[in-house]
Design a protein around this motif. Structure first.
Motif, short mmCIF file in Angstrom:
data_model
loop_
_atom_site.label_atom_id
_atom_site.label_comp_id
_atom_site.label_asym_id
_atom_site.label_seq_id
_atom_site.Cartn_x
_atom_site.Cartn_y
_atom_site.Cartn_z
N VAL A 61 0.81 -1.21 0.00
CA VAL A 61 0.00 0.00 0.00
C VAL A 61 0.84 1.27 0.00
CG1 VAL A 61 -1.86 -1.19 1.20
CG2 VAL A 61 -0.11 0.01 2.53
N GLU A 62 0.18 2.37 -0.32
CA GLU A 62 0.78 3.69 -0.13
C GLU A 62 0.26 4.23 1.19
OE1 GLU A 62 0.36 8.04 -2.19
OE2 GLU A 62 1.03 6.41 -3.51
N ILE A 63 1.15 4.66 2.07
CA ILE A 63 0.76 5.02 3.43
C ILE A 63 0.48 6.50 3.58
CG2 ILE A 63 1.92 3.06 4.47
CD1 ILE A 63 4.25 4.87 5.17
N GLY A 64 0.59 7.28 2.52
CA GLY A 64 0.26 8.70 2.60
C GLY A 64 1.41 9.59 2.19
N ASP A 65 1.07 10.74 1.60
CA ASP A 65 2.05 11.74 1.17
C ASP A 65 3.07 11.15 0.20
OD1 ASP A 65 3.01 14.33 1.08
OD2 ASP A 65 4.43 14.03 2.72
N GLY A 66 2.65 10.16 -0.57
CA GLY A 66 3.52 9.59 -1.58
C GLY A 66 4.45 8.50 -1.09
N PHE A 67 4.42 8.18 0.20
CA PHE A 67 5.30 7.14 0.74
C PHE A 67 4.66 5.78 0.52
CE2 PHE A 67 6.69 10.89 3.06
CZ PHE A 67 8.06 10.78 2.95
N ARG A 68 5.38 4.90 -0.17
CA ARG A 68 4.84 3.60 -0.51
C ARG A 68 5.56 2.51 0.28
NH1 ARG A 68 3.87 4.42 -7.06
NH2 ARG A 68 2.11 5.84 -6.79
N LEU A 69 4.78 1.54 0.75
CA LEU A 69 5.33 0.49 1.58
C LEU A 69 6.49 -0.26 0.93
CD1 LEU A 69 4.97 -0.99 4.28
CD2 LEU A 69 3.48 -2.59 3.11
N ASP B 33 8.70 0.75 -1.23
CA ASP B 33 9.89 1.61 -1.23
C ASP B 33 10.49 1.69 0.17
OD1 ASP B 33 9.35 2.09 -3.89
OD2 ASP B 33 8.27 3.95 -3.51
N ASN C 266 -6.53 2.18 4.64
CA ASN C 266 -7.15 3.36 4.04
C ASN C 266 -7.92 3.07 2.76
OD1 ASN C 266 -4.95 2.81 2.47
ND2 ASN C 266 -3.92 4.78 2.80
#
Length: 436
Positions: free
Chosen positions: A172-180, A182, A223
């Motif tokens: 998932v993407e955890i918010g503000d462009g930060f992806r799990l 990565d 989310n």
């Protein structure tokens, strides 16, 4: 320019800086906010007077009126959005007990000292004990500075140079462009993706396990929700595979909540066989920003002793707030989640009556609140709101006491679910100030 014009030039009537700063109110403010900050406000008021925007005799009053409540740049806001854990508004509001604990810990404190022996002690031992008591299913606990940091520490300590087996549907993407993915790859771990976006079975994990497997990762996609032809493996099924299982529950629910039946909790994941559970402290727990690590003693101790743990550790303020959240009275988060709609309607009606009596265009309307913070995306909480003209939105956000609501169909809705009952009068005054 003749002498008469010069004599009556208002710019020559602007009081000197030192004379303004000598006002007792500004002297007191300098002690509270710092002289440099107060001087900036005085100079700004003087410039307004020189520009003709302000009478020179009002410079002191203008400087006093511009004084901020604190030396910090963050301003307290009334959250009338109907989003209980609003990320842009700092997520969970701390309880009164937590605020008191923070103030007590602000100075010198025994965060790493045993006062009885005079020797060094484990950092934040009472906060750790409170967390352990809150989740007895955990053999050991540790705390870092946020939920993502908890997962990073686990991946670095347990899987650097090895494989993490994870479902494609949980990357998932955890918010503000930060992806799990990565985040995990940045630790030096390799991802072994299994299953498909919509369907992953226990057999998919089994086929991927091998000598390089560090752990199986189960992530709650908090989310978003997938419906239709979907399947996922339960923690209990993964625990039978033989590899360590790390479960990121995300929202920080330590024990089940009947209001959120589909939200995973730490105790349940541990009882189902999870080796380690990671979670956030500033979401459903209702505490400060923190990353919680709960699980098997040897694994938690390995994380606690890893060099990266030092870089991710929390300060005394967070420890104090976390402990008070765990041991103190009901948090504002829980109070907002479980607010009685009937009482909410009565509060909204009372505020509406006061505003209507002053000629404000206001209505009482049923509305739906949400959990927010990436938690329980399908849960709608029945609520009640004040409905005002959309033009009130910006002035309320920028007023002396900022009030943030949401605009729907050309009206501003102020949902009182997240507004403390003792702040109803403050909200009423803020609206009246805008109405003029």
């Amino acid at each position: 320019m003749d002498g008469t014009t010069t004599q009556h030039d208002p710019r020559r009537q602007v009081p000197r800086t030192d004379a303004v700063l000598a006002d007792p109110r500004l002297v007191a403010a300098a002690d509270r906010l710092g002289r440099a900050r107060v001087k900036e406000l005085v100079v700004a008021a003087q410039e307004r007077a020189r520009a003709g925007e302000l009478d020179p005799g009002d410079v002191v009053a203008a400087a006093v009126a511009a004084l901020p409540a604190t030396a910090g740049g963050l301003r307290p806001v009334l959250n009338a959005t109907g989003v209980v854990l609003h990320t842009n508004l700092g997520r969970a509001a701390l309880s009164g007990a937590a605020v008191t604990a923070v103030a007590a810990a602000a100075g010198a404190t025994d965060v790493e000292l045993d006062l009885a022996t005079g020797r060094r002690a484990r950092r934040g031992r009472t906060a750790m004990a409170a967390l352990a008591a809150a989740v007895p299913d955990a053999q050991a606990v540790h705390v870092v500075n946020n939920g993502a940091a908890a997962l990073v520490l686990a991946a670095t300590a347990l899987a650097a140079g090895r494989e993490i087996v994870v479902s494609r549907g949980e990357l998932v993407e955890i918010g503000d462009g930060f992806r799990l993915p990565d985040l995990l790859v940045s630790t030096g771990a390799r991802l072994r993706e299994v299953g498909t976006t919509n369907r992953t079975t226990a057999a998919d994990y089994t086929a991927a396990l091998g000598p390089d497997t560090a752990f199986v990762l189960k992530v709650h996609p908090s989310n978003f929700v997938m419906r239709g032809f979907t399947s996922s493996a339960a923690v209990r099924d993964l625990a039978r595979l033989g590899a360590p299982v790390v479960v990121d529950i995300g929202s920080g629910l330590l024990t089940p909540d009947e209001l959120l039946p589909d939200e995973p909790d730490a105790a349940g994941a541990l009882r189902a066989g999870a080796t380690l559970v990671t979670a956030s402290g500033d979401k459903l727990l209702g505490g400060p920003q923190a990353g919680l690590l709960l699980g098997r003693h040897d694994v938690v101790e390995r994380l606690r002793r890893h060099p990266l743990a030092r870089a991710l550790r929390v300060d005394k303020i967070t420890l104090a707030a976390l402990e008070a959240t765990l041991t103190g009275p009901e948090t504002p988060t829980r109070a907002a989640l479980h607010a009685d709609p009937t009482r909410l309607r009565a509060r909204v009606q009372a505020v509406s009556d006061a505003l209507a009596a002053a000629g404000v265009d206001v209505r009482v309307t049923a509305s739906g609140a949400v959990v927010g913070g990436g938690g329980a995306p399908e849960v709608t909480l029945p609520s009640w709101s004040l409905s005002l003209p959309e033009g009130y939105a910006a002035p309320l956000r920028t007023g002396a006491t900022p009030v943030v609501g949401r605009v729907e169909r050309g009206r501003l809705l102020l949902d009182l679910r997240c507004v403390p009952p003792d702040a109803d009068g403050v909200l009423t005054d803020a609206v009246l100030a805008v109405a003029g």
